[in-house]
Design a protein around this motif. Sequence first.
Motif, short mmCIF file in Angstrom:
data_model
loop_
_atom_site.label_atom_id
_atom_site.label_comp_id
_atom_site.label_asym_id
_atom_site.label_seq_id
_atom_site.Cartn_x
_atom_site.Cartn_y
_atom_site.Cartn_z
N ARG A 187 3.66 -2.38 3.39
CA ARG A 187 2.34 -2.75 3.89
C ARG A 187 2.17 -4.26 3.96
O ARG A 187 2.49 -4.98 3.02
CB ARG A 187 1.24 -2.18 2.98
N PRO A 188 1.63 -4.76 5.10
CA PRO A 188 1.33 -6.19 5.23
C PRO A 188 0.01 -6.52 4.52
O PRO A 188 -0.68 -5.63 4.03
CB PRO A 188 1.19 -6.37 6.74
N LEU A 189 -0.34 -7.79 4.48
CA LEU A 189 -1.64 -8.18 3.96
C LEU A 189 -2.75 -7.67 4.88
O LEU A 189 -2.56 -7.58 6.10
CB LEU A 189 -1.73 -9.69 3.83
N ARG A 190 -3.88 -7.34 4.30
CA ARG A 190 -5.01 -6.83 5.08
C ARG A 190 -5.40 -7.82 6.19
O ARG A 190 -5.77 -7.39 7.30
CB ARG A 190 -6.21 -6.58 4.15
N VAL B 93 -2.54 1.16 13.95
CA VAL B 93 -2.54 -0.02 13.09
C VAL B 93 -1.60 -1.06 13.71
O VAL B 93 -0.42 -0.77 13.93
CB VAL B 93 -2.07 0.34 11.67
N ALA B 94 -2.12 -2.24 13.98
CA ALA B 94 -1.31 -3.31 14.58
C ALA B 94 -1.17 -4.47 13.61
O ALA B 94 -2.15 -4.90 13.00
CB ALA B 94 -1.97 -3.80 15.88
N ALA C 238 -8.00 2.04 4.52
CA ALA C 238 -7.74 2.94 3.40
C ALA C 238 -6.73 4.01 3.79
O ALA C 238 -5.85 4.36 3.00
CB ALA C 238 -9.05 3.58 2.94
N ALA C 239 -6.84 4.53 5.02
CA ALA C 239 -5.89 5.54 5.50
C ALA C 239 -4.49 4.96 5.63
O ALA C 239 -3.50 5.59 5.25
CB ALA C 239 -6.36 6.10 6.84
N PHE C 240 -4.41 3.73 6.15
CA PHE C 240 -3.12 3.06 6.31
C PHE C 240 -2.51 2.72 4.95
O PHE C 240 -1.33 2.94 4.70
CB PHE C 240 -3.32 1.79 7.13
N ASP C 241 -3.34 2.22 4.04
CA ASP C 241 -2.85 1.81 2.73
C ASP C 241 -2.33 3.00 1.93
O ASP C 241 -1.40 2.87 1.14
CB ASP C 241 -3.99 1.12 1.96
N SER C 242 -2.92 4.19 2.15
CA SER C 242 -2.49 5.39 1.42
C SER C 242 -1.52 6.25 2.22
O SER C 242 -1.15 7.33 1.79
CB SER C 242 -3.71 6.23 1.04
#
Length: 351
Positions: free
Chosen positions: A46-49, A29-30, A14-18
């Motif tokens: 953003r890449p796929l989860r 995040v790798a 959630a932190a990475f996505d926002s």
Amino acid sequence: MNTQFHITDELAWAAFDSRDRAFDGRVIVAVTTTRIYCKPSCPARRPLRAHVQFYCDPADARDAGFRACLRCKPDEVGRDRVAVARAVALLGGEDAPTGLDELAAAVGYAPHHFHRLFKRATGVTPAAYARGLKATRAVAALEQEERVTDAIYEAGYSAPSRFYETAGDRLGMTPSAWKRGGAGVTIRWTLAETSLGPMLVAATDKGLCRVSFDEDAESLRLRFPHAQIVEGDGALARLAADVVAEVETPGLDRDLPIDVQGTAFQEAVWQALRAIPPGETRSYAQLAAAAGNPGAVRAAGTACGANQVAIVIPCHRAQRSDGTLGGYAYGLDRKLALRRREGVREAKRGD
């Protein structure tokens, strides 16, 4: 993810996505398809989860075969945080740097770059932070010293004129009035009806000084024993209507004036709270980081508890790192109601 910060994969994603800067330095995040690791606020697409893994720090990511992103430079985050923490300590010391150039040089950064870095981390510029520290010392000194002038010098001002230039905005009253416990300051109050119960709204000439549920004029007199407490006029009625509107229909971005004081750290936390968009939340750890002291998580919670103007400083948007509610001075039912009106999705685990 096994992390000493107890950040779940869901929270990290959630932190990475926002692109949440408050998580920079707390999680890495790798991306498995590119073999690159980033900080959460990286501006890249953003890449796929399914193609993302999380690590505690850059060393763990490198050990797993990933390389640093050249765009967001995640390896520099730790250095930046240390520099800001060092600058905060220097500004609070007896021989504090006298200007941005000296402060930046002391922590090994170029002045303009460090100015942006410090403001991003704390919510205020280095100069504003230093002024806040001086004013906080002045408040403490005014409560102890017999003479106002002695208190001003004790707080670190070079001359009384330097203090008087900003004291009115900072303290909400003159230094001599502060020394007399607020004597001579007029506070107007009214009780406003809301769907969450009656709300006390009180203000000085400068702005709102108390917004609370389940209180009345008598509680206001106990809180401000030397001020002149009077019933509100038309101007206060209009201000109270705006506060009520924030309760009933949050998110209209009303810039309501406030007249509250706290420590430099508390005020930085309050600024961070006011910067949260409706419908979003921040953890106490994120607020501590935004205030320039990532380790002061408990103090960030205390700053939320010290908030004098509920709703206007939206401490109902603060929560624990696991997504659960934490506390609220006016009851968790009200906190939940306010958050639901803003569209906050609550954690499934119990509080």
